[in-house]
Design a protein around this motif. Structure first.
Motif, PDB file in Angstrom:
ATOM      1  N   HIS A  92       3.946 -11.098  12.207  1.00  0.00           N
ATOM      2  CA  HIS A  92       4.832 -10.528  11.193  1.00  0.00           C
ATOM      3  C   HIS A  92       4.529  -9.059  10.884  1.00  0.00           C
ATOM      4  CE1 HIS A  92       5.659 -14.750  10.725  1.00  0.00           C
ATOM      5  NE2 HIS A  92       4.388 -14.952  10.430  1.00  0.00           N
ATOM      6  N   SER A  93       3.466  -8.536  11.447  1.00  0.00           N
ATOM      7  CA  SER A  93       3.063  -7.152  11.174  1.00  0.00           C
ATOM      8  C   SER A  93       3.935  -6.175  11.952  1.00  0.00           C
ATOM      9  CB  SER A  93       1.599  -6.952  11.557  1.00  0.00           C
ATOM     10  OG  SER A  93       1.228  -5.612  11.373  1.00  0.00           O
ATOM     11  N   ILE A  94       4.220  -5.056  11.317  1.00  0.00           N
ATOM     12  CA  ILE A  94       4.978  -4.001  11.983  1.00  0.00           C
ATOM     13  C   ILE A  94       4.082  -2.775  12.146  1.00  0.00           C
ATOM     14  CG2 ILE A  94       6.953  -2.426  11.786  1.00  0.00           C
ATOM     15  CD1 ILE A  94       8.308  -4.723  10.133  1.00  0.00           C
ATOM     16  N   ILE A  95       3.575  -2.272  11.054  1.00  0.00           N
ATOM     17  CA  ILE A  95       2.810  -1.022  11.060  1.00  0.00           C
ATOM     18  C   ILE A  95       1.452  -1.180  11.731  1.00  0.00           C
ATOM     19  CG2 ILE A  95       1.716   0.716   9.574  1.00  0.00           C
ATOM     20  CD1 ILE A  95       4.049   0.162   7.585  1.00  0.00           C
ATOM     21  N   LYS A  96       0.773  -2.270  11.472  1.00  0.00           N
ATOM     22  CA  LYS A  96      -0.577  -2.455  12.004  1.00  0.00           C
ATOM     23  C   LYS A  96      -0.622  -3.405  13.203  1.00  0.00           C
ATOM     24  CE  LYS A  96      -3.396  -1.104   8.122  1.00  0.00           C
ATOM     25  NZ  LYS A  96      -2.412  -0.506   7.276  1.00  0.00           N
TER      26      LYS A  96
END
Length: 135
Positions: free
Chosen positions: A79-83
């Motif tokens: 679910h992470s986008i940035i990291k």
């Protein structure tokens, strides 16, 4: 109450960080927040500690045990986008990490080289992120 991993991923993307020491023998994950109750929910779900952070009204959740770091990162990774890249590199790094606390004893030269290459990838990804923000 169990909080959905999508929520934790968003919170971690904005307020979290992964730390791998220069000596390649220490690793931990943190998340800083003013809202103390949410950090205790995080602690209840994934373990770790919660403590006051700095002189301000912030608090920090931290995990150092390799099993807990791995469980948390695997839970938020989809679910992470940035990291997302940092999480994937750290999960790769954890493959050669012993279980238990974040501190690791002396390692073989090959393992040290592998860890250094992965840590360099983490640092490069962060530098790329900073360049994008400064443009």
């Amino acid at each position: 109450m169990t909080i959905d991993n999508r929520y934790w991923a968003g919170l971690f993307d904005g307020e979290g960080s992964i730390h791998v020491a220069k000596d390649l023998r220490h690793m931990y994950v943190t998340l800083t927040q003013k809202e103390l109750p949410i950090l205790f929910m995080l602690k209840n779900q994934f373990g770790g500690t919660v403590k006051k952070y700095g002189k301000q009204t912030c608090h920090k959740w931290q995990i150092v045990a390799a099993d807990s770091v791995e469980l948390f990162l695997k839970s938020v990774a989809p679910h992470s986008i940035i990291k997302a890249v940092e999480i994937q590199v750290t999960l790769e790094l954890l493959k050669g990490w012993g279980r238990g606390r974040g501190y690791q004893p002396k390692m073989k030269v090959e393992e040290e080289a592998r860890r250094q290459a992965l840590r360099d990838r983490l640092m490069a990804d962060r530098a790329d992120d900073k360049q994008v923000v400064n443009q």
